[in-house]
Design an enzyme around this catalytic site. Structure first.
Site, short mmCIF file in Angstrom:
data_model
loop_
_atom_site.label_atom_id
_atom_site.label_comp_id
_atom_site.label_asym_id
_atom_site.label_seq_id
_atom_site.Cartn_x
_atom_site.Cartn_y
_atom_site.Cartn_z
N HIS A 46 43.55 42.85 29.48
CA HIS A 46 43.49 41.39 29.36
C HIS A 46 42.55 41.01 28.23
O HIS A 46 41.32 41.06 28.38
CB HIS A 46 43.00 40.81 30.70
CG HIS A 46 42.95 39.31 30.77
ND1 HIS A 46 43.53 38.60 31.79
CD2 HIS A 46 42.37 38.38 29.97
CE1 HIS A 46 43.32 37.31 31.62
NE2 HIS A 46 42.59 37.16 30.51
N HIS A 48 42.40 38.40 24.29
CA HIS A 48 42.97 37.26 23.57
C HIS A 48 42.74 37.47 22.07
O HIS A 48 41.82 36.93 21.47
CB HIS A 48 42.30 35.95 24.01
CG HIS A 48 42.58 35.57 25.43
ND1 HIS A 48 43.61 34.74 25.79
CD2 HIS A 48 41.96 35.93 26.58
CE1 HIS A 48 43.62 34.58 27.11
NE2 HIS A 48 42.63 35.31 27.61
N LYS A 51 42.42 34.52 19.61
CA LYS A 51 41.22 33.68 19.63
C LYS A 51 39.97 34.39 19.09
O LYS A 51 38.98 33.72 18.78
CB LYS A 51 40.93 33.23 21.07
CG LYS A 51 42.05 32.42 21.70
CD LYS A 51 41.74 32.14 23.17
CE LYS A 51 42.85 31.33 23.81
NZ LYS A 51 42.66 31.14 25.26
N HIS A 192 46.88 33.69 34.50
CA HIS A 192 45.49 33.26 34.61
C HIS A 192 45.45 32.32 35.82
O HIS A 192 46.09 31.27 35.80
CB HIS A 192 45.05 32.48 33.37
CG HIS A 192 44.80 33.31 32.16
ND1 HIS A 192 45.73 34.18 31.64
CD2 HIS A 192 43.70 33.39 31.35
CE1 HIS A 192 45.21 34.76 30.55
NE2 HIS A 192 43.99 34.31 30.37
N GLU A 195 40.71 30.11 37.90
CA GLU A 195 39.55 30.48 37.07
C GLU A 195 38.46 29.41 37.20
O GLU A 195 38.13 28.71 36.24
CB GLU A 195 39.98 30.64 35.61
CG GLU A 195 38.90 31.27 34.73
CD GLU A 195 39.34 31.47 33.30
OE1 GLU A 195 38.48 31.81 32.48
OE2 GLU A 195 40.53 31.28 33.00
N ASP A 290 38.73 40.55 27.89
CA ASP A 290 38.99 39.12 27.83
C ASP A 290 38.61 38.57 26.46
O ASP A 290 39.12 39.00 25.45
CB ASP A 290 38.26 38.41 28.97
CG ASP A 290 38.89 37.07 29.33
OD1 ASP A 290 39.94 36.72 28.76
OD2 ASP A 290 38.34 36.36 30.19
N ASN A 291 37.71 37.62 26.42
CA ASN A 291 37.36 36.94 25.17
C ASN A 291 36.27 37.68 24.41
O ASN A 291 35.30 38.16 25.01
CB ASN A 291 36.91 35.51 25.46
CG ASN A 291 37.98 34.71 26.16
OD1 ASN A 291 38.01 34.65 27.38
ND2 ASN A 291 38.87 34.13 25.38
#
Length: 383
Positions: A46, A48, A51, A192, A195, A290-291
């Site tokens: 997972h 991104h 981004k 998602h 959250e 993730d991010n």
């Protein structure tokens, strides 16, 4: 060229590891204490990539998840193919350097048309196995005028269908349509969901119900589910998730950073779904990066080993018992065969200095070498 490595701890056994011709040719048990631990190339389930590396220019004006969403939306208005290509390439290189073998990247899909990032990411040239997951607005994906075309495009691209669900109006109706689209096109789903730290964020219950109704056990992965950390009925919900055959990705960095965020106040809640209870109930639990250096989390790297380290700290886990969350279990949840370090297998693995996994993860600067087809790299550079 042959390589002899050892003593190395693999799956709880100390062995001398021999590599030749890009494959593992011998695993010889030894009584000597291990000097390093080894695992297959990791799986980052997972992230991104559309981004990443925007934190320097996309700063949230408000705290928490929705402040980050607004900052990202404002930055996205200026995205170009060159900007996306440069950042996606950098993110993938980061993953390669940290020993990632498989990565699933969500791609924001906020309009009915195909987003630029979807096309750019589809052209990426990388050593890792890259899966794209469409992160479509639920209102768009659940719209009978738009959802079918999006699902058809995702299927044509061999990708994964997904959406963001958090206390939406009519989410049950929209989700029903999403599951029907997935069934029609033979698509895996990745959501998602929930959250946030609101006890009434319970959409994962409906995801579990629909997964059972459509016979999609093993085909549906959820991310976040932060509200399970504070729901009074969490045990009941976890039992339903397990019965449905859902898998859940916990995102230590982003959820710790954004949940319970308020200016001038230290957070009181961790914001992480209860990993131990989930796995005890039979749920496959994964960890993801993730991010990375964007408004949702302005630090970090695409590095599942670091996610395991952080998960062990914040969720009180023993690392040697949870390697599957960034390796075999994660691959299986993504619909891929788990890689294993066995004789005859490709010599694709991570080697970290330490007598066991607790020692190896105790020092973030412990020497790490990445082997791909038997060729060694140090973390970040070719050896």
């Amino acid at each position: 060229m042959s390589i002899e490595l050892g003593p190395v701890l693999i799956d709880g056994q100390t062995v001398a590891l021999s590599v030749a011709g890009g494959r593992i040719v011998a695993l010889t048990p030894t009584q000597a204490p291990a000097a390093a631990v080894a695992m297959p190339l990791s799986v980052d389930a997972h992230v991104h990539l559309d981004k990443c590396f925007t934190a320097h220019r996309a700063r949230a004006a408000k705290p928490g998840l929705f402040g980050a969403i607004e900052a990202m939306a404002a930055d996205k208005a200026a995205w170009s193919a060159d900007d996306l290509r440069a950042r996606i390439t950098r993110g993938l290189a980061d993953a390669v350097a940290n020993g990632v073998g498989v990565i699933r990247s969500h791609v924001d899909w906020t309009e009915p048309g195909v987003p630029l990032a979807w096309s750019v990411m589809g052209e990426a040239d990388t050593e890792v196995t890259l899966q794209r997951a469409a992160l479509v607005s639920l209102d768009i994906l659940g719209d009978p005028d738009h959802g079918p075309g999006i699902a058809a495009r995702v299927a044509a691209d061999g990708a994964v269908l997904g959406t963001f669900i958090y206390r939406h109006d009519n989410y049950a109706d929209h989700l029903g349509r999403v599951f029907r689209l997935a069934a029609d096109h033979g698509l895996r789903l990745d959501f998602h969901v929930d959250e946030g730290l609101d006890a009434d964020a319970v959409a994962i219950d409906e995801v579990a119900r629909l997964t059972r109704a459509h016979g999609m056990a093993g085909w549906v992965l959820c991310g976040h589910a932060c509200s399970l950390a504070i729901r009074a009925d969490a045990d009941r919900a976890i039992a339903q998730i397990a019965e449905a055959g859902l898998a859940l990705t916990i995102l230590p960095t982003t959820n710790l950073h954004l949940q319970d965020m308020a200016p001038g106040r230290s957070p009181r809640l961790r914001g992480l779904a209860p990993a131990q209870e989930l796995r005890a109930a039979g749920v496959t639990v994964l960890f993801g990066s993730d991010n990375v250096r964007d408004p949702f989390y302005p630090y970090g790297a695409h590095d599942p080993v670091e996610m395991l380290r952080l998960a062990c700290l914040t969720l009180h886990l023993s690392p040697g018992d949870w390697l599957g969350a960034i390796a075999g279990d994660a691959a299986h949840a993504l619909g891929l065969p788990p890689a294993r370090l066995t004789v005859g297998a490709p010599a694709d693995f991570i080697l970290i200095e330490g007598a066991d996994w607790t020692e190896a993860l105790s020092n973030p600067r412990a020497p790490r070498r990445i082997y791909r087809a038997g060729a060694a790299m140090t973390q970040g550079t070719a050896a």
